[in-house]
Design an enzyme around this catalytic site. Structure first.
Site, PDB file in Angstrom:
ATOM      1  N   VAL A  68     -15.245  33.235  34.566  1.00 32.34           N
ATOM      2  CA  VAL A  68     -15.534  31.808  34.470  1.00 32.34           C
ATOM      3  C   VAL A  68     -15.201  31.254  33.084  1.00 32.34           C
ATOM      4  O   VAL A  68     -14.548  30.212  32.955  1.00 32.34           O
ATOM      5  CB  VAL A  68     -17.022  31.546  34.818  1.00 32.34           C
ATOM      6  CG1 VAL A  68     -17.473  30.176  34.341  1.00 32.34           C
ATOM      7  CG2 VAL A  68     -17.203  31.643  36.320  1.00 32.34           C
ATOM      8  N   CYS A  75     -20.842  36.803  42.961  1.00 33.42           N
ATOM      9  CA  CYS A  75     -21.765  35.661  43.037  1.00 33.42           C
ATOM     10  C   CYS A  75     -22.714  35.705  44.228  1.00 33.42           C
ATOM     11  O   CYS A  75     -23.930  35.732  44.034  1.00 33.42           O
ATOM     12  CB  CYS A  75     -20.970  34.357  43.053  1.00 33.42           C
ATOM     13  SG  CYS A  75     -20.144  34.060  41.485  1.00 33.42           S
ATOM     14  N   LYS A 105     -12.312  40.423  47.663  1.00 33.78           N
ATOM     15  CA  LYS A 105     -11.423  39.515  48.394  1.00 33.78           C
ATOM     16  C   LYS A 105     -10.034  39.608  47.778  1.00 33.78           C
ATOM     17  O   LYS A 105      -9.876  40.242  46.735  1.00 33.78           O
ATOM     18  CB  LYS A 105     -11.965  38.091  48.385  1.00 33.78           C
ATOM     19  CG  LYS A 105     -11.985  37.422  47.030  1.00 33.78           C
ATOM     20  CD  LYS A 105     -12.274  35.954  47.262  1.00 33.78           C
ATOM     21  CE  LYS A 105     -12.472  35.193  45.991  1.00 33.78           C
ATOM     22  NZ  LYS A 105     -12.809  33.796  46.225  1.00 33.78           N
ATOM     23  N   LEU A 148     -15.932  27.444  40.880  1.00 35.37           N
ATOM     24  CA  LEU A 148     -14.594  27.992  41.162  1.00 35.37           C
ATOM     25  C   LEU A 148     -14.682  29.285  41.963  1.00 35.37           C
ATOM     26  O   LEU A 148     -15.677  30.003  41.915  1.00 35.37           O
ATOM     27  CB  LEU A 148     -13.825  28.221  39.853  1.00 35.37           C
ATOM     28  CG  LEU A 148     -14.349  29.243  38.833  1.00 35.37           C
ATOM     29  CD1 LEU A 148     -14.037  30.665  39.231  1.00 35.37           C
ATOM     30  CD2 LEU A 148     -13.738  28.946  37.478  1.00 35.37           C
TER      31      LEU A 148
END
Ligand code: NAD
Length: 434
Positions: free
Chosen positions: A11, A263, A324, A153
Site C-alpha cells: 500500500v 486483507c 490471487k 486498492l
C-alpha cells in the site's frame, strides 16, 4: 504538497508512487534498509503490474525519493501517511497496532511544522483517536491533526485502483487538515471521484465493513456452490442469474477455494473481535470467518477425493500458489493450507507459479518448483489449479495430458469449460459445477 509515506509495502509504495504521479513531492520511508536500497537502485521489491515504470518516471522527474530516515522525510511535510502493516495479533485475533503506534510516536518527534498525520493502514475503530493521544503524549506541543484515509486498492490492479478509485474516504474533523486532504486528492476531481468526508470513526468502520461485505459475498457463493454440487446445479449460471440483479451485482460471486490474501482474513477476524468487545457481535461475519477457514481444509479433501481417496505415492501438480493472480503476495493464501495437507497425506507436490516462488519457497517446504505448468505436470497423477493466472487459462491440454501419468484436473477456480477438458481426455472436477 509535500508528503511523507511511512512504510513502503504493497500500500505505501503504490500510494507514494501514485501521489508523486499526481505531482506531489513524496518521500517514502521504510525501516528495512534493504528495501530502501532496492528502491534507490530502481528495483521494485514486490510484483505489481506497471509499478516499476510509474516509479521510474516519477523518480526521474525528481518528485519521488526513498529513505530510511523518517526524521528527514517528516520535516516540512504537509501530510505524513502511515501505511505500515496491521497483521493479526497473535493469540486473540485483534489487529496488531504496534507498528502504527510506533510510527506515530516517531512521527511526533520529527514534526517541524503543521502536518496532517494520516492513517492509511487498515485500523480498528478508535485507533485514530489513540494515535492523536499518543502523539500528544510524546509531544504536547505538536502541530498536527489526524485523518483517517483507508485504502481500497486491490493487489494486481493497484495502480488503476489508486488512480481511478470508486471513492476516496477521508475521516477528518479539523478544517485545516481537511483542506490538505482536498489538495492531495484534487487531481481526482477531473474524474469526478466521489470524496466521502466523515468522522474518524465512520471512516474506520467503512473500511472493515466494505472488506467484510466482500468476504461475505465470496463465502456466500462458495456455500451455494456446495449446494449446487449436491443437487446438480451450476454455480456459474446461478451467479450470473443473481449478479444481473443490480441490487446484487456480479462481482465477488466467483466460487473458489476460499478467500485469502493480506486483507480479508485478518480484517474479517479483527472486525469480529472489535464488535464482540463493544458488545455488538457481528454474527454473520463470525460465520464467514469460520466457513472460510473450514473451506480451505475442505479443498485439500476435495483434491484427495478426486484422486480416489488416496494420494500416498501420487504426484500432484499445483498451478498457482499466490492468493490471487498478478501478485507475489502469499499471505493467507489457500495454498498454504492445501499444499501442506496434501503433503501430510503422502502426496509428492510440484508447484508452478509465475511470481510466487520467491515468497513461496520458505512457506511451502517439501515441494519441488517447476518453471511452468507443463514441467510441474510431468509424471503427475493430478493437476490442481489454485490460482487463476492468465498463463494457466489457455494451457495446451493435449501437451499437458501427454506430460502426465494420470489424467485428472481439479480446477478450484473454474477457469475451464468442463466439456473442453473432458474432450481432451481428462477427468475434470471443478467447484459447484457438474
Ligand atoms: N495489501 C493490500 O492490498 C492492502 C489494501 C488495502 C489496505 N491495506 C492495509 O494497508 C496496510 C499496509 O499493508 P501492506 O500490505 O502494504 O503491508 P506490508 O507489510 O507490505 O508493508 C508494511 C511496510 O511498513 C514498514 N514499516 C513498519 N513499521 C515501520 C516504521 N515504523 N517506519 C517505517 N517503515 C515501517 C515495513 O518494513 C513494511 O515494509 C495494512 O494495514 C493493510 O491492512 C493493504
Amino acid at each position: 504538497m509535500r508528503i511523507a509515506m511511512i512504510g513502503t509495502g504493497y500500500v505505501g509504495l503504490v500510494s507514494g508512487v501514485c501521489f508523486s504521479d499526481f505531482g506531489h513531492d513524496v518521500i517514502c520511508v521504510d525501516k528495512l534498509a534493504e528495501k530502501i536500497d532496492m528502491l534507490n537502485a530502481g528495483e521494485v521489491p514486490i510484483y505489481e503490474p506497471g509499478l516499476d515504470t510509474l516509479m521510474a518516471k516519477n523518480v526521474a522527474a525528481g518528485r519521488l525519493t526513498f529513505t530510511t530516515d523518517l526524521k528527514q522525510a517528516v520535516a516540512g511535510a504537509d501530510a505524513v501517511f502511515i501505511a505500515v502493516g496491521t497483521p493479526t495479533r497473535r493469540g486473540d485475533g485483534h489487529a496488531d497496532l504496534s507498528f502504527v503506534y510506533a510510527a506515530a510516536e516517531e512521527v511526533a518527534q520529527a514534526l517541524t511544522g503543521f502536518a496532517v498525520i494520516v492513517t492509511k493502514s487498515t485500523v480498528p475503530v478508535g485507533t485514530n483517536r489513540e494515535v492523536e493521544k499518543r502523539v500528544l503524549a510524546v509531544r504536547p506541543d505538536a502541530p498536527f491533526a489526524v485523518a483517517s484515509n483507508p485504502e481500497f486498492l486491490r493487489e494486481g490492479a493497484a495502480i488503476d485502483d489508486f488512480m481511478r478509485p470508486d471513492r476516496v474516504v477521508v475521516g477528518v474533523e479539523n478544517e485545516q487538515a481537511r483542506q490538505v486532504m482536498e489538495d492531495i486528492y484534487r487531481p481526482l476531481n477531473l474524474r469526478e471521484t466521489p470524496m466521502v468526508y466523515t468522522t474518524l470513526e465512520s471512516a474506520e468502520v467503512i473500511k472493515y465493513a466494505a472488506n467484510a461485505f466482500l468476504a461475505t459475498k465470496i463465502t456466500f457463493i462458495n456455500e451455494i456452490a456446495d449446494l449446487c454440487e449436491k443437487v446438480g446445479g451450476d454455480v456459474q449460471a446461478v451467479a450470473k442469474g443473481m449478479g444481473l440483479d443490480k441490487r446484487i451485482g456480479g462481482k465477488f460471486l466467483h466460487a473458489g477455494p476460499g478467500y485469502g490474501g493480506s486483507c480479508f482474513p485478518k480484517d474479517t477476524l479483527a472486525l469480529t473481535r472489535t464488535a464482540q468487545e463493544h458488545n455488538a457481535p457481528i454474527r454473520i461475519v463470525e460465520t464467514v470467518v469460520e466457513v472460510n477457514d473450514a473451506r480451505k481444509r475442505q479443498m485439500a479433501e476435495k483434491i484427495i477425493t478426486a484422486c480416489g481417496d488416496k494420494v500416498g505415492g501420487k504426484k500432484i501438480a499445483i498451478l498457482g500458489v499466490t492468493f490471487k493472480p498478478d501478485t507475489d503476495d502469499m499471505r493467507d493464501a489457500p495454498s498454504l493450507t492445501i499444499v501442506p495437507a496434501l503433503i501430510g497425506a503422502g502426496a509428492e507436490v510440484s508447484v508452478a507459479d509465475p511470481e510466487g516462488r520467491k515468497e513461496g519457497e520458505h512457506l511451502l517446504p517439501g515441494v519441488s518448483w517447476a518453471d511452468d505448468a507443463y514441467q510441474a505436470a510431468a509424471e503427475a497423477d493430478c493437476v490442481a489449479i489454485l490460482t487463476e493466472w492468465n498463463e494457466f487459462r489457455g494451457l495446451d491440454l493435449t501437451r499437458l495430458g501427454q506430460a502426465m501419468r494420470g489424467k485428472l484436473m481439479v480446477d478450484l477456480r473454474n477457469i475451464y469449460r468442463p466439456d473442453v477438458v473432458r474432450d481432451a481426455g481428462f477427468d475434470y472436477v471443478s467447484v459447484g459445477r457438474p
